[in-house]
Design a protein around this motif. Structure first.
Motif, short mmCIF file in Angstrom:
data_model
loop_
_atom_site.label_atom_id
_atom_site.label_comp_id
_atom_site.label_asym_id
_atom_site.label_seq_id
_atom_site.Cartn_x
_atom_site.Cartn_y
_atom_site.Cartn_z
N UNK A 103 0.83 -1.20 0.00
CA UNK A 103 0.00 0.00 0.00
C UNK A 103 0.87 1.26 0.00
N UNK A 104 1.88 1.26 0.86
CA UNK A 104 2.76 2.43 0.94
C UNK A 104 3.51 2.64 -0.38
N UNK A 105 3.81 1.55 -1.05
CA UNK A 105 4.50 1.66 -2.33
C UNK A 105 3.63 2.39 -3.35
N UNK A 106 2.37 2.04 -3.41
CA UNK A 106 1.47 2.70 -4.38
C UNK A 106 1.30 4.18 -4.02
N UNK A 107 1.19 4.46 -2.73
CA UNK A 107 1.05 5.86 -2.32
C UNK A 107 2.33 6.65 -2.61
N UNK A 108 3.48 5.99 -2.45
CA UNK A 108 4.75 6.64 -2.81
C UNK A 108 4.76 6.99 -4.29
N UNK A 109 4.20 6.10 -5.10
CA UNK A 109 4.15 6.36 -6.54
C UNK A 109 3.25 7.55 -6.86
N UNK B 125 11.86 3.62 -2.77
CA UNK B 125 10.81 2.92 -2.02
C UNK B 125 9.96 2.06 -2.96
N UNK B 126 9.63 2.62 -4.14
CA UNK B 126 8.78 1.89 -5.08
C UNK B 126 9.49 0.62 -5.57
N UNK B 127 10.80 0.70 -5.82
CA UNK B 127 11.48 -0.49 -6.34
C UNK B 127 12.00 -1.41 -5.24
N UNK B 128 12.19 -0.90 -4.02
CA UNK B 128 12.75 -1.77 -2.97
C UNK B 128 11.77 -2.01 -1.81
N UNK B 129 10.75 -1.18 -1.70
CA UNK B 129 9.85 -1.29 -0.55
C UNK B 129 10.44 -0.69 0.71
N UNK B 130 11.64 -0.09 0.62
CA UNK B 130 12.25 0.55 1.80
C UNK B 130 12.48 2.03 1.56
N UNK B 131 12.12 2.84 2.52
CA UNK B 131 12.31 4.27 2.40
C UNK B 131 13.69 4.65 2.92
N UNK B 132 14.50 5.33 2.09
CA UNK B 132 15.79 5.78 2.62
C UNK B 132 15.58 6.91 3.62
N UNK B 133 16.58 7.14 4.49
CA UNK B 133 16.48 8.18 5.52
C UNK B 133 16.11 9.52 4.92
N UNK B 134 15.17 10.19 5.54
CA UNK B 134 14.70 11.47 5.03
C UNK B 134 15.35 12.61 5.75
N UNK C 255 -4.40 3.78 7.31
CA UNK C 255 -5.17 2.80 8.07
C UNK C 255 -6.53 2.59 7.41
N UNK C 256 -7.11 3.71 6.97
CA UNK C 256 -8.42 3.63 6.31
C UNK C 256 -8.34 2.78 5.04
N UNK C 257 -7.31 3.02 4.26
CA UNK C 257 -7.14 2.26 3.01
C UNK C 257 -6.89 0.79 3.30
N UNK C 258 -6.01 0.54 4.28
CA UNK C 258 -5.61 -0.84 4.55
C UNK C 258 -6.76 -1.65 5.16
N UNK C 259 -7.51 -1.02 6.06
CA UNK C 259 -8.54 -1.78 6.79
C UNK C 259 -9.87 -1.81 6.07
N UNK C 260 -10.20 -0.74 5.33
CA UNK C 260 -11.52 -0.66 4.70
C UNK C 260 -11.47 -0.94 3.21
N UNK C 261 -10.26 -0.87 2.62
CA UNK C 261 -10.12 -1.08 1.18
C UNK C 261 -11.25 -0.44 0.38
N UNK C 262 -11.41 0.87 0.53
CA UNK C 262 -12.50 1.54 -0.19
C UNK C 262 -12.26 1.50 -1.70
#
Lengths: 221, 221
Positions: free
Chosen positions: A77-83, A206-215, B65-72
């Motif tokens: 999920x975080x990967x898609x949001x990062x994109x 993050x999108x290619x590795x799933x890990x966020x580098x230090x910000x 959390x909303x996206x992950x738990x509710x998958x709207x």
């Protein structure tokens, strides 16, 4: 479903890589139009910006489809949001290149920049374009090491940007207020572009590795 | 599940409304610190900015959390994504208020602005704060009509911003280059803040109604 998710995520990453190339080329042309008072190049950047906007809309639609159909959780999920965030920043980078091109067009056939500050913009432009191209490479090669130099490149842009202010604030600045206003805004456009590029590249990692580098606490306006 | 979704979405909207108030107050104080060379107010804006950053992180976590738990899906999905974008823009508005406060601190005890341009900044500041407060109202009252004036308010900021450039470019500008550089950057900060405010308010309308109002081609850097 996991398979479909990864295929779609890869397509989304490819489109973000293509956007990185678009905005790198836009800034390359915009910088040349600025340095060489080249109206044709400026016009090209200005008319091409709509393509960047379209590409962003397409990336967002892909991301929406991915969320709606695959309902990813956790890292996926975080990967898609990062994109989605990356697509937004890339569109802004396109806008900033557009602003540079518009400045070149506004003053044409006069050069926008006094000779004394041209080298600063040549260098900021070069680094900015390099940053956008590195983003593409991170995606293509999935080589996260290639992205390690990003922050130091961005620091270089910040240094040049700061130095530009000391040049402007010098009591001896002989080029008048209008030129100072142009230089101030243009300097800010390059600084913002480089900053967005770093944030995009990090999100790409993050999108290619799933890990966020230090910000770092990058300015993000 | 639909019930839980709506409760959580309402909480998220409340937090975005609270962020709107935070950044409205930040810009109000930043503008006063700028106009009155008030160092204490400037310091307050600068130290309070971390709270805006925290609030944004919290909104993002809620949205995740909303996206992950509710998958709207469909409109519900777009609503959550609109909230994520809104949180990002609100954080940027906080950053822009921070930049104004830092300019006031940098020149203190000298005023940053020549008297001739103070009224422009007083007015831009007033409208900018009003825009952020309207965003809060849209959420609280779900009264979309209240948001109708947003675009014309933003146009007003753009007009003042443009006028500021004609003042700066006037050959008679007697305040020197350093003041012109400050005025240029500050003008841009207000213009960007107002632009983000409009985009946040529109996204809020989407969050409370599920319908996106017509989008102009707002600059979005």
């Amino acid at each position: 479903m996991r398979e479909a998710y990864h295929v779609e995520l890869e397509q989304l990453a490819d489109n973000l890589a293509a956007m990185s190339v678009q905005v790198a080329e836009a800034m390359e042309r915009a910088t040349r139009s600025l340095l060489e008072a080249d109206l044709g190049l400026a016009e090209q950047v200005i008319s091409d910006d709509a393509k960047v906007d379209d590409a962003r809309a397409q990336c967002e639609e892909q991301a929406y489809a991915l969320l709606a159909l695959q309902a990813p959780v956790a890292t996926d999920l975080r990967t898609v949001l990062a994109a989605i965030h990356a697509a937004e920043s890339l569109e802004r980078m396109g806008d900033l290149a557009l602003h540079v091109a518009k400045a070149a067009r506004r003053r044409h056939p006069e050069p926008v920049l006094p000779d004394a500050v041209r080298p600063y913009f040549a260098e900021m432009g070069e680094i900015a374009v390099k940053l956008a191209r590195q983003t593409e490479q991170v995606i293509k090669t999935k080589d996260v090491e290639a992205a390690k130099t990003l922050e130091s490149d961005d620091d270089e842009v910040d240094d040049i940007h700061r130095h530009l202010f000391t040049v402007l604030m010098d009591r001896e600045w002989p080029h008048g207020v209008a030129a100072a206003v142009d230089v101030t805004l243009l300097g800010r456009f390059y600084e913002r572009y480089a900053d967005h590029a770093v944030s995009v590249a990090k999100r790409m990692i993050f999108v290619v590795t799933g890990k966020m580098p230090g910000y770092g606490s990058n300015e993000d306006v």
